[in-house]
Enzyme design. Structure first.
Site, PDB file in Angstrom:
ATOM      1  N   ASN A  74      54.782  40.152   1.603  1.00  0.00           N
ATOM      2  CA  ASN A  74      54.246  39.467   0.423  1.00  0.00           C
ATOM      3  C   ASN A  74      54.639  37.991   0.529  1.00  0.00           C
ATOM      4  OD1 ASN A  74      53.543  38.470  -2.056  1.00  0.00           O
ATOM      5  ND2 ASN A  74      54.991  39.709  -3.230  1.00  0.00           N
ATOM      6  N   TRP A  75      53.676  37.161   0.849  1.00  0.00           N
ATOM      7  CA  TRP A  75      53.975  35.738   1.064  1.00  0.00           C
ATOM      8  C   TRP A  75      54.055  34.934  -0.235  1.00  0.00           C
ATOM      9  CZ3 TRP A  75      51.759  32.839   5.902  1.00  0.00           C
ATOM     10  CH2 TRP A  75      52.379  33.349   7.044  1.00  0.00           C
ATOM     11  N   LYS A  76      53.723  35.567  -1.340  1.00  0.00           N
ATOM     12  CA  LYS A  76      53.774  34.867  -2.641  1.00  0.00           C
ATOM     13  C   LYS A  76      53.025  33.523  -2.534  1.00  0.00           C
ATOM     14  CE  LYS A  76      57.908  37.448  -3.644  1.00  0.00           C
ATOM     15  NZ  LYS A  76      59.141  37.612  -4.369  1.00  0.00           N
ATOM     16  N   HIS A 120      53.283  43.187  -9.925  1.00  0.00           N
ATOM     17  CA  HIS A 120      54.506  42.547  -9.437  1.00  0.00           C
ATOM     18  C   HIS A 120      55.300  41.985 -10.614  1.00  0.00           C
ATOM     19  CE1 HIS A 120      57.332  40.088  -7.249  1.00  0.00           C
ATOM     20  NE2 HIS A 120      56.997  40.752  -6.160  1.00  0.00           N
ATOM     21  N   GLU A 132      56.912  39.367 -10.973  1.00  0.00           N
ATOM     22  CA  GLU A 132      56.701  37.940 -11.233  1.00  0.00           C
ATOM     23  C   GLU A 132      55.476  37.724 -12.129  1.00  0.00           C
ATOM     24  OE1 GLU A 132      56.820  36.690  -7.149  1.00  0.00           O
ATOM     25  OE2 GLU A 132      58.972  37.084  -7.104  1.00  0.00           O
ATOM     26  N   GLU A 158      60.599  47.897  -6.934  1.00  0.00           N
ATOM     27  CA  GLU A 158      61.250  46.597  -6.751  1.00  0.00           C
ATOM     28  C   GLU A 158      62.108  46.305  -7.985  1.00  0.00           C
ATOM     29  OE1 GLU A 158      59.044  43.897  -3.784  1.00  0.00           O
ATOM     30  OE2 GLU A 158      58.176  43.527  -5.739  1.00  0.00           O
ATOM     31  N   GLY A 197      64.830  38.390  -4.395  1.00  0.00           N
ATOM     32  CA  GLY A 197      65.289  37.033  -4.110  1.00  0.00           C
ATOM     33  C   GLY A 197      66.763  36.783  -4.377  1.00  0.00           C
ATOM     34  N   SER A 207      64.919  41.696  -1.553  1.00  0.00           N
ATOM     35  CA  SER A 207      65.936  41.153  -0.626  1.00  0.00           C
ATOM     36  C   SER A 207      66.056  41.908   0.695  1.00  0.00           C
ATOM     37  CB  SER A 207      67.313  41.088  -1.304  1.00  0.00           C
ATOM     38  OG  SER A 207      67.295  40.140  -2.344  1.00  0.00           O
ATOM     39  N   GLY A 216      59.489  39.995   0.803  1.00  0.00           N
ATOM     40  CA  GLY A 216      59.096  38.655   0.361  1.00  0.00           C
ATOM     41  C   GLY A 216      59.564  37.604   1.344  1.00  0.00           C
TER      42      GLY A 216
HETATM   43  P1  13P Z   1      62.286  39.103  -1.554  1.00  0.00           P
HETATM   44  O1  13P Z   1      62.188  39.954  -0.306  1.00  0.00           O
HETATM   45  O2  13P Z   1      62.168  37.645  -1.280  1.00  0.00           O
HETATM   46  O3  13P Z   1      63.489  39.477  -2.358  1.00  0.00           O
HETATM   47  O4  13P Z   1      61.001  39.451  -2.449  1.00  0.00           O
HETATM   48  C1  13P Z   1      60.704  40.766  -2.722  1.00  0.00           C
HETATM   49  C2  13P Z   1      59.373  40.831  -3.372  1.00  0.00           C
HETATM   50  O5  13P Z   1      59.200  40.390  -4.493  1.00  0.00           O
HETATM   51  C3  13P Z   1      58.262  41.395  -2.600  1.00  0.00           C
HETATM   52  O6  13P Z   1      57.172  41.658  -3.407  1.00  0.00           O
END
Ligand code: 13P
Length: 246
Positions: free
Chosen positions: A11-13, A99, A101, A168, A174, A207, A228
């Site tokens: 997931n590159w956000k 998600h 976020e 998640e 993160g 993470s 991520g």
């Molecule tokens: P991280 O791997 O950066 O913690 O992000 C996880 C995430 O939100 C994947 O969708």
């Protein structure tokens, strides 16, 4: 170590631009090697890159997904949004929905349910994210939160064969912190028990990195990882996959 068929979703956000395409060569080469025989790589870049990724992955098995979609399956006056048909049209096979976020910005379980229905109708596979916040975990509400997210998110959806769950925990995203192995094993079991079909796939996200993957790979009911930060670095992403199998 595992011999299971595993999914590795990047997931590159809101990261990446056209120059990021060069970093994919290593991953494409790796995806064709024997080391990834029992698994599938899936990239979810920002919408601006889906079409370019799709062209780049033309001759390999790497999947492509969007990171969210509008709930409407129709075209319409929704400035700034894309629907699932639009994602599909430019080469996506998957879409991440729910998600944290986006939940944090007000996406409700009910809206998520509409999005999932719309995605399935467009013949996209859904990566459905669920997870509790730190506050909810401290109040021992993890299971009730997950139950509610699953119940409302999947309301009136009979055929769940194209839905992957992604657990998640919000506090793990993160933060560099991952759940204790015994807790994660129990939570994934709890999620799987919600489904009659025991083949429901549950991914873990939060993470995941090349260091902690050696602990995470021991949790034998996990079917893959939603990654991520570490997924934006080709070497780290490949290391995670390799270490899952060695
Ligand atoms: P991280 O791997 O950066 O913690 O992000 C996880 C995430 O939100 C994947 O969708």
């Amino acid at each position: 170590m595992t011999n299971k068929y595993m999914y590795f979703v990047a997931n590159w956000k809101m990261y990446g631009n056209l120059s990021s395409l060069n970093t994919l060569d290593k991953v494409i080469k790796f995806s064709k090697s024997k080391e990834i025989k029992r698994g599938r790589l899936i990239y979810c870049p920002p919408n601006t890159l889906i079409s370019s990724f799709s062209k780049k992955f033309r001759n390999c098995q790497i999947g492509i997904g969007g990171q969210n979609c509008h709930e409407s399956k129709n075209y319409g006056a929704h400035t700034g949004f894309v629907n699932c048909h639009m994602l599909k049209n430019i080469g996506a096979h998957f879409v991440i929905i729910g998600h944290s976020e986006n939940r944090e910005k007000g996406e409700s379980d009910k809206l998520i349910n509409q999005k999932i229905k719309s995605a399935l109708e467009a013949k996209l596979k859904v990566i459905f994210c669920i997870g509790e916040t730190l506050n909810e975990k401290r109040k021992k509400k993890t299971y009730s939160i997950l139950s509610k997210q699953i119940k409302t998110g999947l309301k009136n959806i009979k055929n769940k064969s194209n839905i992957f769950l992604a657990y998640e925990p919000v506090w793990a995203i993160g933060s560099g912190i991952i759940p204790k192995p015994q807790d994660l094993l129990k939570t994934v079991k709890f999620i799987k028990n919600k489904f009659k079909d025991r083949s429901t796939k549950v991914l873990y996200g939060g993470s995941v990195n090349p260091q902690n993957i050696t602990n995470l790979r021991e949790i034998n009911n996990i079917d893959g990882f939603l990654i991520g930060g570490a997924s934006q670095n080709a070497k780290k992403f490949i290391d995670i996959v390799k270490k899952t199998y060695t």
